[in-house]
Design a protein around this motif. Structure first.
Motif, PDB file in Angstrom:
ATOM      1  N   ALA A 252     -82.616 -67.179 -28.207  1.00 20.77           N
ATOM      2  CA  ALA A 252     -82.470 -65.752 -28.507  1.00 20.77           C
ATOM      3  C   ALA A 252     -81.083 -65.246 -28.121  1.00 20.77           C
ATOM      4  O   ALA A 252     -80.468 -64.467 -28.858  1.00 20.77           O
ATOM      5  CB  ALA A 252     -83.543 -64.955 -27.779  1.00 20.77           C
ATOM      6  N   GLY A 253     -80.567 -65.698 -26.988  1.00 23.89           N
ATOM      7  CA  GLY A 253     -79.235 -65.287 -26.557  1.00 23.89           C
ATOM      8  C   GLY A 253     -78.155 -65.764 -27.507  1.00 23.89           C
ATOM      9  O   GLY A 253     -77.237 -65.019 -27.849  1.00 23.89           O
ATOM     10  N   ALA A 254     -78.255 -67.009 -27.948  1.00 23.02           N
ATOM     11  CA  ALA A 254     -77.259 -67.570 -28.866  1.00 23.02           C
ATOM     12  C   ALA A 254     -77.274 -66.836 -30.206  1.00 23.02           C
ATOM     13  O   ALA A 254     -76.223 -66.425 -30.716  1.00 23.02           O
ATOM     14  CB  ALA A 254     -77.510 -69.059 -29.073  1.00 23.02           C
ATOM     15  N   VAL A 255     -78.451 -66.661 -30.767  1.00 22.01           N
ATOM     16  CA  VAL A 255     -78.579 -65.980 -32.063  1.00 22.01           C
ATOM     17  C   VAL A 255     -78.162 -64.518 -31.939  1.00 22.01           C
ATOM     18  O   VAL A 255     -77.430 -63.986 -32.787  1.00 22.01           O
ATOM     19  CB  VAL A 255     -80.018 -66.106 -32.600  1.00 22.01           C
ATOM     20  N   GLY A 256     -78.595 -63.873 -30.868  1.00 16.49           N
ATOM     21  CA  GLY A 256     -78.254 -62.465 -30.670  1.00 16.49           C
ATOM     22  C   GLY A 256     -76.765 -62.228 -30.518  1.00 16.49           C
ATOM     23  O   GLY A 256     -76.211 -61.295 -31.096  1.00 16.49           O
ATOM     24  N   ALA A 257     -76.086 -63.093 -29.770  1.00 13.80           N
ATOM     25  CA  ALA A 257     -74.642 -62.934 -29.575  1.00 13.80           C
ATOM     26  C   ALA A 257     -73.894 -63.056 -30.896  1.00 13.80           C
ATOM     27  O   ALA A 257     -73.018 -62.246 -31.205  1.00 13.80           O
ATOM     28  CB  ALA A 257     -74.133 -63.966 -28.578  1.00 13.80           C
ATOM     29  N   VAL A 258     -74.254 -64.048 -31.686  1.00 10.81           N
ATOM     30  CA  VAL A 258     -73.569 -64.258 -32.971  1.00 10.81           C
ATOM     31  C   VAL A 258     -73.866 -63.117 -33.940  1.00 10.81           C
ATOM     32  O   VAL A 258     -72.975 -62.654 -34.655  1.00 10.81           O
ATOM     33  CB  VAL A 258     -73.971 -65.627 -33.576  1.00 10.81           C
ATOM     34  N   ALA A 259     -75.091 -62.634 -33.935  1.00 13.35           N
ATOM     35  CA  ALA A 259     -75.471 -61.575 -34.876  1.00 13.35           C
ATOM     36  C   ALA A 259     -74.920 -60.206 -34.475  1.00 13.35           C
ATOM     37  O   ALA A 259     -74.568 -59.405 -35.345  1.00 13.35           O
ATOM     38  CB  ALA A 259     -76.992 -61.505 -34.977  1.00 13.35           C
ATOM     39  N   LEU A 260     -74.819 -59.934 -33.181  1.00 12.16           N
ATOM     40  CA  LEU A 260     -74.458 -58.589 -32.749  1.00 12.16           C
ATOM     41  C   LEU A 260     -72.958 -58.333 -32.610  1.00 12.16           C
ATOM     42  O   LEU A 260     -72.538 -57.183 -32.658  1.00 12.16           O
ATOM     43  CB  LEU A 260     -75.171 -58.262 -31.438  1.00 12.16           C
TER      44      LEU A 260
ATOM     45  N   LEU B  86     -69.370 -67.904 -28.995  1.00 12.48           N
ATOM     46  CA  LEU B  86     -70.321 -66.816 -28.779  1.00 12.48           C
ATOM     47  C   LEU B  86     -71.731 -67.353 -28.588  1.00 12.48           C
ATOM     48  O   LEU B  86     -72.475 -66.889 -27.728  1.00 12.48           O
ATOM     49  CB  LEU B  86     -70.304 -65.852 -29.969  1.00 12.48           C
ATOM     50  N   ALA B  87     -72.095 -68.343 -29.395  1.00 14.00           N
ATOM     51  CA  ALA B  87     -73.428 -68.938 -29.280  1.00 14.00           C
ATOM     52  C   ALA B  87     -73.598 -69.595 -27.913  1.00 14.00           C
ATOM     53  O   ALA B  87     -74.646 -69.476 -27.273  1.00 14.00           O
ATOM     54  CB  ALA B  87     -73.659 -69.943 -30.395  1.00 14.00           C
ATOM     55  N   SER B  88     -72.555 -70.274 -27.454  1.00 15.38           N
ATOM     56  CA  SER B  88     -72.624 -70.918 -26.138  1.00 15.38           C
ATOM     57  C   SER B  88     -72.760 -69.888 -25.027  1.00 15.38           C
ATOM     58  O   SER B  88     -73.562 -70.060 -24.096  1.00 15.38           O
ATOM     59  CB  SER B  88     -71.372 -71.757 -25.889  1.00 15.38           C
ATOM     60  N   ALA B  89     -71.976 -68.825 -25.120  1.00 20.87           N
ATOM     61  CA  ALA B  89     -72.059 -67.769 -24.109  1.00 20.87           C
ATOM     62  C   ALA B  89     -73.433 -67.106 -24.134  1.00 20.87           C
ATOM     63  O   ALA B  89     -74.037 -66.862 -23.081  1.00 20.87           O
ATOM     64  CB  ALA B  89     -70.965 -66.738 -24.334  1.00 20.87           C
ATOM     65  N   GLY B  90     -73.935 -66.828 -25.319  1.00 23.54           N
ATOM     66  CA  GLY B  90     -75.264 -66.220 -25.442  1.00 23.54           C
ATOM     67  C   GLY B  90     -76.351 -67.129 -24.908  1.00 23.54           C
ATOM     68  O   GLY B  90     -77.299 -66.667 -24.255  1.00 23.54           O
ATOM     69  N   ALA B  91     -76.223 -68.428 -25.162  1.00 25.74           N
ATOM     70  CA  ALA B  91     -77.201 -69.383 -24.656  1.00 25.74           C
ATOM     71  C   ALA B  91     -77.145 -69.439 -23.126  1.00 25.74           C
ATOM     72  O   ALA B  91     -78.181 -69.555 -22.461  1.00 25.74           O
ATOM     73  CB  ALA B  91     -76.945 -70.758 -25.248  1.00 25.74           C
ATOM     74  N   GLY B  92     -75.947 -69.332 -22.574  1.00 28.96           N
ATOM     75  CA  GLY B  92     -75.811 -69.321 -21.115  1.00 28.96           C
ATOM     76  C   GLY B  92     -76.487 -68.124 -20.487  1.00 28.96           C
ATOM     77  O   GLY B  92     -77.198 -68.240 -19.483  1.00 28.96           O
ATOM     78  N   VAL B  93     -76.274 -66.969 -21.095  1.00 33.29           N
ATOM     79  CA  VAL B  93     -76.942 -65.767 -20.601  1.00 33.29           C
ATOM     80  C   VAL B  93     -78.456 -65.909 -20.751  1.00 33.29           C
ATOM     81  O   VAL B  93     -79.225 -65.553 -19.857  1.00 33.29           O
ATOM     82  CB  VAL B  93     -76.425 -64.515 -21.354  1.00 33.29           C
TER      83      VAL B  93
END
Length: 96
Positions: free
Chosen positions: A11-19, A80-87
């Motif tokens: 969810a974090g990875a997808v959300g970061a890329v989409a937002l 962004l996906a990596s950062a979102g996945a980390g979060v």
């Protein structure tokens, strides 16, 4: 790694890329240029005043406008996906 952690990472990875493109447009970095009266316009004005009337190539304003105008590159999308996945990983560990 638990199911909640994997779900939160996804969810974090997808959300970061989409937002990110949505956020850039919302603050005024659009495909048509910087929107008048926006936060981006204020940022650009400050950068230009600090640089003698121009916005320096490679500055934060220039990079954000480039992303707003042309979209986000594959490398940036991966970051962004990596950062979102980390979060998401941190959030997933907190949930369980």
């Amino acid at each position: 790694m638990g199911l909640w952690t994997v779900a939160a990472m996804t969810a974090g990875a997808v959300g970061a890329v989409a937002l990110v493109p949505v956020a850039l447009g919302a603050v005024g970095f659009t495909s048509a240029g910087i929107a008048a009266g926006s936060w981006a316009a204020s940022m650009m004005s400050s950068a230009a005043a600090a640089n003698g009337g121009g916005v320096a190539a490679g500055s934060l304003v220039a990079v954000l406008q480039s992303a707003g105008a042309a979209g986000i590159s594959t490398a940036t999308t991966a970051g962004l996906a990596s950062a979102g996945a980390g979060v998401g990983a941190v959030a997933g560990r907190l949930i369980k």
